[in-house]
Scaffold this active site. Structure first.
Site, PDB file in Angstrom:
ATOM      1  CG  ASP A  46      29.347  86.912  32.143  1.00  0.00           C
ATOM      2  OD1 ASP A  46      28.804  85.847  32.483  1.00  0.00           O
ATOM      3  OD2 ASP A  46      28.728  87.966  31.976  1.00  0.00           O
ATOM      4  CE  LYS A  69      26.678  90.112  34.502  1.00  0.00           C
ATOM      5  NZ  LYS A  69      26.806  88.776  33.906  1.00  0.00           N
ATOM      6  NE  ARG A 102      25.279  80.687  32.636  1.00  0.00           N
ATOM      7  CZ  ARG A 102      24.917  81.802  33.285  1.00  0.00           C
ATOM      8  NH1 ARG A 102      25.464  82.959  33.001  1.00  0.00           N
ATOM      9  NH2 ARG A 102      23.991  81.739  34.220  1.00  0.00           N
ATOM     10  CB  SER A 158      27.524  84.626  35.021  1.00  0.00           C
ATOM     11  OG  SER A 158      26.974  85.641  34.223  1.00  0.00           O
ATOM     12  CG  HIS A 189      22.796  90.371  39.241  1.00  0.00           C
ATOM     13  ND1 HIS A 189      23.353  90.870  38.088  1.00  0.00           N
ATOM     14  CD2 HIS A 189      22.237  89.187  38.909  1.00  0.00           C
ATOM     15  CE1 HIS A 189      23.150  90.010  37.096  1.00  0.00           C
ATOM     16  NE2 HIS A 189      22.470  88.984  37.579  1.00  0.00           N
TER      17      HIS A 189
END
Length: 455
Positions: free
Chosen positions: A169, A195, A176, A191, A90
């Site tokens: 989320d 995931k 956001r 967040s 990520h």
């Protein structure tokens, strides 16, 4: 608090949070459930998010918020459990950040099973899902069972979960972006990690970017966020690593959605500028290391380069796109996915060396062109974007083309002006030198056990 919580109770809860009340999974879940059921308006959920961002959260509260984001089905196991390590990756996002499109097929070509759960853009930082939606027909939203099937068949998948799998989320993500909460470290961490837990990955590599074009302005803030991500992932049983990356200058040559896909394809064919190569290699090395901890780093780097030279990495990308229903003609035919209606050249305003290229201005220009969202209802133009034709440290003469702006044929003057302003031209000795990607160890990045976590 319970499932029948009223709006008045939530507003009172927000007031108490401002005065130090501890956030719990139960309270956070009640707020999110009220919003998803239509009992709470956008502006009321935004007030709650802004309170969390402004007040900060203790680490235990961030864990509870992450659990609330996951909902009741957390840890249900979306990936096959057959003894092989499943790695996720990520990035916190940045202007021109197309690393996922490169490193996921590259690492998968080495035999590492990669399940990449991605999101949409926040602010000027483009999202991987937004970019991949430029591929006609590509399926990107999966249930847990669909995700498991895809991964078992091909060892590679990039996509997003349906809202039911990471409900909290999903409820908060777009708000956001449009409510000034993008840079809240607790909200970012909850967040991202929710995931990763939802996909049931074994390990995650976080690319944490800093600079004017990234979520976090400075390297120290990025290091603290890296620490929070590593520690939060560890609280849910994930093996985590992090890489710090300088996002003050756009990464690569393309900014936009389809344009960045085309640049990633070119990279996998063996092209790509030095900074993009360095960052992708740093991330790919860490992804392989969490799966094969005994493999020497130099050997990993050799295998990565071989996967590009042999065409194996590009073949893995094509395989993934085909398996997810995407049209691969633009890859195989070489025409690319980015086909804007109009192009406008941007020319150098003086003679000298390119001393800086502002990610912030380039990102703002991309937003004006429609490559990202300013409000939640905006529609993204997949072909809008910018291609940098001259690079940091190069010498240019007044009038040289330094960039191209891709647009829909309507007035693009404001975006062109921003791109022009992004390029600083001056003396060679004043050229910016971006920081190199910096892998950080777990021991280096853990935050303090107590105290509030803010931006």
């Amino acid at each position: 608090m319970n499932d029948a919580i009223g709006v008045d109770d939530i507003l009172e809860h927000i007031e108490r949070l401002r005065h130090g009340e501890t956030l719990t999974t139960e309270r956070a879940s009640a707020v999110l459930d009220a919003y998803r059921s239509g009992r709470l308006a956008d502006y009321q959920l935004t007030a709650w998010l802004a309170t969390l961002a402004g007040r900060g959260l203790r680490f235990a509260e961030i864990v509870d918020l992450t659990r609330a984001y996951l909902g009741p089905a957390r840890g249900e196991g979306a990936v096959p459990r057959d003894g092989r390590t499943v790695v996720d990756k990520h990035s916190t996002g940045g202007v021109g950040d197309k690393t996922t499109l490169i490193v996921v097929p590259l690492v998968a070509a080495l035999g590492v099973r990669v399940c990449k759960l991605s999101g949409r853009g926040l602010g000027i930082a483009g999202g991987t899902i937004d970019k991949l939606e430029s591929v006609p027909g590509l399926k990107l939203e999966f249930t847990a069972s669909e995700l498991a099937t895809r991964l078992a068949a091909d060892d590679i998948v990039i996509g997003s979960f349906s809202g039911a799998l990471v409900p909290g989320d999903t409820a908060t993500y777009d708000l956001r972006s449009v409510s000034g909460c993008v840079r809240s470290a607790p909200l970012i961490a909850a967040s991202i990690v929710s995931k990763k837990v939802a996909v049931n990955a074994d390990a995650v590599v976080f690319d944490v970017r800093y600079g004017a074009g990234a979520l976090l302005a400075d390297r120290e803030s990025a290091r603290r966020l890296a620490g929070l991500l590593v520690r939060l992932g560890g609280a849910f049983g994930l093996r985590c690593r992090a890489v710090l990356s300088d996002g003050s200058v756009p990464l690569g040559t393309a900014v936009g959605n389809a344009a960045e896909i085309d640049e990633a394809i070119g990279f996998l064919r063996g092209t790509g500028d030095r900074r993009l190569r360095a960052e992708c290699e740093a991330l790919a090395v860490e992804m392989v290391r969490v799966s094969e901890p005994d493999e020497p780093e130099q050997r990993i780097r050799e295998r990565l380069r071989s996967a590009i030279d042999s065409g194996a990495a590009l073949s893995m990308l094509v395989r993934m796109l085909e398996a997810q229903g995407g049209d691969t003609g633009p890859v195989l035919g070489g025409g690319g996915y980015c086909r804007p209606k109009a192009r406008t050249s941007v020319r150098a305003r003086g003679t000298g060396w390119i001393t800086d290229i502002s990610s912030l201005d380039i990102g703002r220009a991309a937003l004006k062109l429609g490559a990202g969202k300013v409000s939640a209802d905006d529609v993204i133009d997949p072909h809008a974007g910018i291609r940098l034709t001259r690079h940091l440290g190069e010498h240019v003469a007044e009038g040289d083309v330094i960039a191209e702006v891709f647009h829909d044929g309507r007035d693009s003057g404001d975006a062109v002006a921003l791109v022009s302003r992004a390029f600083s031209i001056g003396r060679q000795e004043d050229c910016r030198v971006p920081g190199e990607p910096e892998p950080v160890s777990e021991g280096d990045v853990h935050p303090q056990e107590t105290g509030m976590v803010h931006v």
